[in-house]
Write a protein that holds these residues in place. Structure first.
Motif, PDB file in Angstrom:
ATOM      1  N   THR A 156       3.021  -7.760  47.485  1.00  0.00           N
ATOM      2  CA  THR A 156       3.964  -6.931  48.241  1.00  0.00           C
ATOM      3  C   THR A 156       3.195  -5.847  48.988  1.00  0.00           C
ATOM      4  OG1 THR A 156       4.217  -5.374  46.418  1.00  0.00           O
ATOM      5  CG2 THR A 156       5.741  -7.261  46.460  1.00  0.00           C
ATOM      6  N   ALA A 157       3.867  -5.216  49.944  1.00  0.00           N
ATOM      7  CA  ALA A 157       3.237  -4.121  50.698  1.00  0.00           C
ATOM      8  C   ALA A 157       2.815  -3.004  49.746  1.00  0.00           C
ATOM      9  CB  ALA A 157       4.191  -3.599  51.763  1.00  0.00           C
ATOM     10  N   SER A 158       3.629  -2.757  48.746  1.00  0.00           N
ATOM     11  CA  SER A 158       3.319  -1.721  47.756  1.00  0.00           C
ATOM     12  C   SER A 158       2.051  -2.065  46.977  1.00  0.00           C
ATOM     13  CB  SER A 158       4.505  -1.575  46.792  1.00  0.00           C
ATOM     14  OG  SER A 158       4.172  -0.719  45.728  1.00  0.00           O
ATOM     15  N   GLU A 206       2.009   2.749  52.073  1.00  0.00           N
ATOM     16  CA  GLU A 206       2.788   1.537  52.382  1.00  0.00           C
ATOM     17  C   GLU A 206       3.042   1.424  53.878  1.00  0.00           C
ATOM     18  OE1 GLU A 206       6.193  -0.004  50.165  1.00  0.00           O
ATOM     19  OE2 GLU A 206       5.654   1.410  48.569  1.00  0.00           O
ATOM     20  N   GLY A 207       3.291   2.562  54.520  1.00  0.00           N
ATOM     21  CA  GLY A 207       3.535   2.565  55.960  1.00  0.00           C
ATOM     22  C   GLY A 207       2.337   2.039  56.742  1.00  0.00           C
ATOM     23  N   THR A 208       1.134   2.437  56.314  1.00  0.00           N
ATOM     24  CA  THR A 208      -0.089   1.971  56.972  1.00  0.00           C
ATOM     25  C   THR A 208      -0.253   0.468  56.784  1.00  0.00           C
ATOM     26  OG1 THR A 208      -1.151   4.110  56.650  1.00  0.00           O
ATOM     27  CG2 THR A 208      -2.602   2.247  57.069  1.00  0.00           C
ATOM     28  N   VAL A 209       0.038  -0.018  55.585  1.00  0.00           N
ATOM     29  CA  VAL A 209      -0.040  -1.453  55.307  1.00  0.00           C
ATOM     30  C   VAL A 209       0.927  -2.211  56.209  1.00  0.00           C
ATOM     31  CG1 VAL A 209       0.477  -3.257  53.606  1.00  0.00           C
ATOM     32  CG2 VAL A 209      -0.890  -1.259  52.948  1.00  0.00           C
ATOM     33  N   ARG A 210       2.162  -1.700  56.320  1.00  0.00           N
ATOM     34  CA  ARG A 210       3.159  -2.362  57.172  1.00  0.00           C
ATOM     35  C   ARG A 210       2.713  -2.366  58.639  1.00  0.00           C
ATOM     36  NH1 ARG A 210       7.312  -3.372  53.846  1.00  0.00           N
ATOM     37  NH2 ARG A 210       7.732  -1.903  52.166  1.00  0.00           N
ATOM     38  N   ASN A 211       2.090  -1.268  59.077  1.00  0.00           N
ATOM     39  CA  ASN A 211       1.597  -1.200  60.463  1.00  0.00           C
ATOM     40  C   ASN A 211       0.504  -2.248  60.697  1.00  0.00           C
ATOM     41  OD1 ASN A 211       3.314   0.861  61.153  1.00  0.00           O
ATOM     42  ND2 ASN A 211       1.811   2.487  60.830  1.00  0.00           N
ATOM     43  N   HIS A 212      -0.421  -2.370  59.741  1.00  0.00           N
ATOM     44  CA  HIS A 212      -1.497  -3.356  59.868  1.00  0.00           C
ATOM     45  C   HIS A 212      -0.940  -4.780  59.859  1.00  0.00           C
ATOM     46  CE1 HIS A 212      -4.851  -0.665  59.907  1.00  0.00           C
ATOM     47  NE2 HIS A 212      -4.658  -0.216  58.678  1.00  0.00           N
ATOM     48  N   LEU A 213       0.031  -5.041  58.980  1.00  0.00           N
ATOM     49  CA  LEU A 213       0.648  -6.369  58.920  1.00  0.00           C
ATOM     50  C   LEU A 213       1.355  -6.687  60.234  1.00  0.00           C
ATOM     51  CD1 LEU A 213       2.137  -6.456  55.294  1.00  0.00           C
ATOM     52  CD2 LEU A 213       0.311  -7.917  56.201  1.00  0.00           C
ATOM     53  N   LYS A 264      -1.673  -0.135  47.044  1.00  0.00           N
ATOM     54  CA  LYS A 264      -2.404   0.344  45.855  1.00  0.00           C
ATOM     55  C   LYS A 264      -3.805  -0.239  45.802  1.00  0.00           C
ATOM     56  CE  LYS A 264       1.541   1.244  42.869  1.00  0.00           C
ATOM     57  NZ  LYS A 264       2.411   0.702  41.842  1.00  0.00           N
ATOM     58  N   GLU A 265      -3.912  -1.548  46.086  1.00  0.00           N
ATOM     59  CA  GLU A 265      -5.201  -2.232  46.016  1.00  0.00           C
ATOM     60  C   GLU A 265      -6.197  -1.673  47.035  1.00  0.00           C
ATOM     61  OE1 GLU A 265      -7.069  -6.621  47.045  1.00  0.00           O
ATOM     62  OE2 GLU A 265      -4.949  -6.494  46.515  1.00  0.00           O
ATOM     63  N   LEU A 266      -5.706  -1.378  48.244  1.00  0.00           N
ATOM     64  CA  LEU A 266      -6.609  -0.929  49.316  1.00  0.00           C
ATOM     65  C   LEU A 266      -6.613   0.591  49.506  1.00  0.00           C
ATOM     66  CD1 LEU A 266      -5.849  -3.704  51.986  1.00  0.00           C
ATOM     67  CD2 LEU A 266      -7.729  -3.601  50.336  1.00  0.00           C
ATOM     68  N   HIS A 267      -5.879   1.297  48.635  1.00  0.00           N
ATOM     69  CA  HIS A 267      -5.804   2.765  48.694  1.00  0.00           C
ATOM     70  C   HIS A 267      -5.284   3.244  50.048  1.00  0.00           C
ATOM     71  CE1 HIS A 267      -7.990   2.625  44.932  1.00  0.00           C
ATOM     72  NE2 HIS A 267      -8.953   1.932  45.524  1.00  0.00           N
TER      73      HIS A 267
END
Length: 201
Positions: free
Chosen positions: A157-159, A169-176, A163-166
């Protein structure tokens, strides 16, 4: 005599490569490992002239192992020998310091010749892959987008990815979202599949 290190997680393939290359008068297999994270230590013990590395191995992939090996032992040249002839892999392997890239169904005589040419300081790339690499262009993904997509490919999940990449969640969603757009996909699963097929992950 050209000293060789073989790294492939499939014991049967590794054994077959060792047997075939060992038939050549000027080639000697001095080390064999089944994991990418064992390559450097084996190379430091056996001082090979050329390392033949598979791409997909546990512990560390062959492209990352190439970078580590070339940094620590610049005199050891690397020839990638893999089942997965993806254009993105070729470019990433060359960027990591590999001198050559061939597929496993290369005839034994041609493989031995590729080893000799790499040892001489020449670059050897499977002709079909070379053409595909030139026409496919470079990966459109940033290194962070590649990390996020790699994690997403496991179903995380994005969450969990955050956590894994420090990251947030918003940054992860932007990258995805960016990776989905760059790969022309409609979902992150499709984006990860497209990126993997092109050798960008």
């Amino acid at each position: 005599m050209i000293r060789l290190l073989l790294a492939d997680d499939q014991g049967l393939v590794r054994g077959a490569l060792a047997a075939l290359l060992g038939l050549e008068d000027d080639l000697e297999v001095v080390a064999e490992v089944g994991r990418g994270d064992e390559v450097l230590a084996a190379a430091q013990r056996s001082a090979p002239d050329v390392a033949l590395l598979d791409v997909e191995m546990p512990g560390m992939d062959g492209i990352e192992a190439t970078s580590v090996l070339r940094h620590a032992l610049p005199s050891c040249r690397v020839l990638i020998v893999t089942t997965f002839g993806r254009p993105g892999y070729v470019r990433r392997a060359l960027d990591a310091g590999a001198s050559g890239f061939v597929v496993k169904d290369t005839p034994a005589r041609q493989l031995a010749d590729a080893v000799r040419r790499v040892h001489m300081g020449l670059r050897v790339i499977d002709p079909t892959l070379a053409t595909e690499t030139l026409t496919s262009g470079t990966s459109p993904l940033t290194s962070r987008e590649r990390q996020v997509l790699t994690a997403a490919a496991t179903g995380a999940t994005a969450s969990a990815i955050a956590k894994e990449l420090h990251l947030s969640e918003g940054t992860v969603r932007n990258h995805l979202s960016s990776a989905i757009g760059k790969t022309g996909a409609t979902t992150r699963t499709e984006a990860a599949r497209t990126a993997d097929l092109n050798g960008w992950l």
